[in-house]
Design a protein around this motif. Sequence first.
Motif, PDB file in Angstrom:
ATOM      1  N   HIS A   4     119.899  86.000  59.452  1.00 16.69           N
ATOM      2  CA  HIS A   4     119.503  86.954  58.267  1.00 16.69           C
ATOM      3  C   HIS A   4     118.789  86.115  57.211  1.00 16.69           C
ATOM      4  O   HIS A   4     118.933  85.067  57.323  1.00 16.69           O
ATOM      5  CB  HIS A   4     121.002  87.324  57.415  1.00 16.69           C
ATOM      6  CG  HIS A   4     121.894  88.085  58.410  1.00 16.69           C
ATOM      7  ND1 HIS A   4     122.591  87.503  59.321  1.00 16.69           N
ATOM      8  CD2 HIS A   4     122.069  89.314  58.283  1.00 16.69           C
ATOM      9  CE1 HIS A   4     123.529  88.547  60.008  1.00 16.69           C
ATOM     10  NE2 HIS A   4     123.001  89.933  59.362  1.00 16.69           N
ATOM     11  N   VAL A   5     118.089  86.917  56.442  1.00 18.88           N
ATOM     12  CA  VAL A   5     117.139  86.012  55.476  1.00 18.88           C
ATOM     13  C   VAL A   5     117.925  86.290  54.178  1.00 18.88           C
ATOM     14  O   VAL A   5     118.482  87.306  53.826  1.00 18.88           O
ATOM     15  CB  VAL A   5     115.860  87.284  55.265  1.00 18.88           C
ATOM     16  CG1 VAL A   5     115.178  86.555  53.900  1.00 18.88           C
ATOM     17  CG2 VAL A   5     115.125  87.157  56.461  1.00 18.88           C
ATOM     18  N   VAL A   6     118.056  84.921  53.674  1.00 12.43           N
ATOM     19  CA  VAL A   6     118.933  84.893  52.534  1.00 12.43           C
ATOM     20  C   VAL A   6     117.890  84.392  51.441  1.00 12.43           C
ATOM     21  O   VAL A   6     117.055  83.779  51.268  1.00 12.43           O
ATOM     22  CB  VAL A   6     119.793  83.578  52.467  1.00 12.43           C
ATOM     23  CG1 VAL A   6     120.587  83.136  51.327  1.00 12.43           C
ATOM     24  CG2 VAL A   6     120.858  83.891  53.735  1.00 12.43           C
ATOM     25  N   TYR A   7     118.186  85.403  50.165  1.00 12.50           N
ATOM     26  CA  TYR A   7     117.225  85.133  48.715  1.00 12.50           C
ATOM     27  C   TYR A   7     118.095  84.483  47.769  1.00 12.50           C
ATOM     28  O   TYR A   7     119.527  84.819  47.609  1.00 12.50           O
ATOM     29  CB  TYR A   7     116.722  86.370  48.360  1.00 12.50           C
ATOM     30  CG  TYR A   7     115.972  87.088  49.375  1.00 12.50           C
ATOM     31  CD1 TYR A   7     114.496  87.081  49.382  1.00 12.50           C
ATOM     32  CD2 TYR A   7     116.292  88.042  50.197  1.00 12.50           C
ATOM     33  CE1 TYR A   7     113.615  87.324  50.188  1.00 12.50           C
ATOM     34  CE2 TYR A   7     115.681  88.447  51.256  1.00 12.50           C
ATOM     35  CZ  TYR A   7     114.142  88.370  51.124  1.00 12.50           C
ATOM     36  OH  TYR A   7     113.328  88.978  51.908  1.00 12.50           O
ATOM     37  N   VAL A   8     117.605  83.370  47.251  1.00 18.59           N
ATOM     38  CA  VAL A   8     118.403  82.795  46.023  1.00 18.59           C
ATOM     39  C   VAL A   8     117.501  83.082  44.854  1.00 18.59           C
ATOM     40  O   VAL A   8     116.542  82.666  44.775  1.00 18.59           O
ATOM     41  CB  VAL A   8     118.370  81.218  46.433  1.00 18.59           C
ATOM     42  CG1 VAL A   8     119.217  80.587  45.115  1.00 18.59           C
ATOM     43  CG2 VAL A   8     119.279  80.861  47.741  1.00 18.59           C
ATOM     44  N   HIS A   9     118.307  83.411  44.006  1.00 17.18           N
ATOM     45  CA  HIS A   9     117.687  83.740  42.569  1.00 17.18           C
ATOM     46  C   HIS A   9     117.137  82.384  42.016  1.00 17.18           C
ATOM     47  O   HIS A   9     117.950  81.405  41.899  1.00 17.18           O
ATOM     48  CB  HIS A   9     118.752  84.576  41.603  1.00 17.18           C
ATOM     49  CG  HIS A   9     117.731  85.186  40.433  1.00 17.18           C
ATOM     50  ND1 HIS A   9     117.579  84.742  39.423  1.00 17.18           N
ATOM     51  CD2 HIS A   9     117.214  86.352  40.375  1.00 17.18           C
ATOM     52  CE1 HIS A   9     116.796  85.150  38.424  1.00 17.18           C
ATOM     53  NE2 HIS A   9     116.740  86.501  39.129  1.00 17.18           N
ATOM     54  N   LYS A  10     116.188  82.450  41.151  1.00 18.25           N
ATOM     55  CA  LYS A  10     115.656  81.191  40.496  1.00 18.25           C
ATOM     56  C   LYS A  10     116.775  80.693  39.638  1.00 18.25           C
ATOM     57  O   LYS A  10     116.750  79.529  39.475  1.00 18.25           O
ATOM     58  CB  LYS A  10     114.363  81.705  39.832  1.00 18.25           C
ATOM     59  CG  LYS A  10     113.763  80.403  39.176  1.00 18.25           C
ATOM     60  CD  LYS A  10     112.334  80.654  38.464  1.00 18.25           C
ATOM     61  CE  LYS A  10     111.738  79.545  37.816  1.00 18.25           C
ATOM     62  NZ  LYS A  10     112.789  78.840  36.838  1.00 18.25           N
ATOM     63  N   SER A  11     117.312  81.557  38.870  1.00 19.06           N
ATOM     64  CA  SER A  11     118.283  81.116  37.821  1.00 19.06           C
ATOM     65  C   SER A  11     119.565  80.435  38.554  1.00 19.06           C
ATOM     66  O   SER A  11     120.040  79.288  38.009  1.00 19.06           O
ATOM     67  CB  SER A  11     119.132  82.144  37.145  1.00 19.06           C
ATOM     68  OG  SER A  11     119.739  83.215  38.080  1.00 19.06           O
ATOM     69  N   THR A  12     119.746  80.715  40.042  1.00 14.27           N
ATOM     70  CA  THR A  12     120.749  79.780  40.495  1.00 14.27           C
ATOM     71  C   THR A  12     120.232  78.327  40.955  1.00 14.27           C
ATOM     72  O   THR A  12     121.025  77.537  40.657  1.00 14.27           O
ATOM     73  CB  THR A  12     121.219  80.551  41.860  1.00 14.27           C
ATOM     74  OG1 THR A  12     121.646  82.034  41.394  1.00 14.27           O
ATOM     75  CG2 THR A  12     122.253  79.463  42.713  1.00 14.27           C
ATOM     76  N   VAL A  13     119.003  78.431  41.470  1.00 15.73           N
ATOM     77  CA  VAL A  13     118.406  76.981  41.251  1.00 15.73           C
ATOM     78  C   VAL A  13     118.432  76.106  40.162  1.00 15.73           C
ATOM     79  O   VAL A  13     118.583  74.975  40.107  1.00 15.73           O
ATOM     80  CB  VAL A  13     117.127  76.954  42.069  1.00 15.73           C
ATOM     81  CG1 VAL A  13     116.381  75.790  42.182  1.00 15.73           C
ATOM     82  CG2 VAL A  13     116.982  78.089  43.389  1.00 15.73           C
ATOM     83  N   ASP A  14     118.215  76.971  39.033  1.00 20.26           N
ATOM     84  CA  ASP A  14     117.962  76.477  37.545  1.00 20.26           C
ATOM     85  C   ASP A  14     119.397  75.730  37.239  1.00 20.26           C
ATOM     86  O   ASP A  14     119.680  74.347  36.781  1.00 20.26           O
ATOM     87  CB  ASP A  14     117.393  77.287  36.730  1.00 20.26           C
ATOM     88  CG  ASP A  14     116.216  77.625  36.814  1.00 20.26           C
ATOM     89  OD1 ASP A  14     115.566  76.583  37.497  1.00 20.26           O
ATOM     90  OD2 ASP A  14     115.388  78.624  36.304  1.00 20.26           O
TER      91      ASP A  14
END
Length: 302
Positions: A4-14
């Motif tokens: 599966h392709v997983v997308y992580v929102h930029k705010s989560t990384v921040d």
Amino acid sequence: NSGHVVYVHKSTVDEWQALLATEPMTDELIQALDALRRTVRAGLMSGKVKFLAESRRRGELNATTMLPMVDLLDDIAGADAVVLDDRMLGSNLSLTDAMGKTVPVLSSLDMLGMLVRKGAMTEASQRESLHLLRARCYFCIPIDPDEVSYYLGRASVENGKLQETAQLRVIRQYLARLNATDVLCTATDLSYQDSLWRASSVVIGILWMDTATSVVDAEAKSDWVVANLLPNPELVMRFTQGEAAGIAEVVASQLNVSLMPLGGDTARRKAYATWLERARLFTLLPANSRVLDLAAGQAAEL
């Protein structure tokens, strides 16, 4: 390995990076909490610190931040006063609990003043406490003209420019933060801005009446006051009705105070007049010449 392709929102990384950035401060935070725990424990053992009884209405509330207030309103117990650093609740002169007992409402600033009057704190410690409150951006900390004069007296002037001390820099940045927000947006908030205007006028008067302060130093320090402490009427009154007319009246009234004659010798009075024309009057020309007309009219009525 699920494919599966997983997308992580930029705010989560921040948020993850911000959390990692706090790790170096963990030991300092633990030490601060431990020091607070030890202080409370010592107070409990000496009898100087007591906990209020929990309100029976606690179960009705979801807002944890309101629980201490509910405890107070239920039973103030043996308290002689309540210290609240809250903009809305602190506007009340007193607090009455469910038992009918009424006590005065104070702030931390009131406590600092009381400690100085009782000799439990020095004026130097009080100034340092106010400096820390501003550095940590507590809103609407009063700025006393004596305090500003004290800091200006310890600041040097080089090539006609004031060299800011740490305290003066914090005052400048503190007021810039306040004016950059919409916090001071009601009619009652104008009282704080009015106190800054009064403080500015007093400080400038002290600088020019003190013959121990050279004319060059008085000019440089007065320039700092006008640039950083004296409120900008257009910015202050942007939420009021009849803005344009009101601003003109306010500026004219301020100028009238500045035009009042100062003591000292003739040369110093002339130097003050030259500074006043450059720093206050010239900035109004030519676009705001009406303000000068208003000021002249008000002065004629005195």
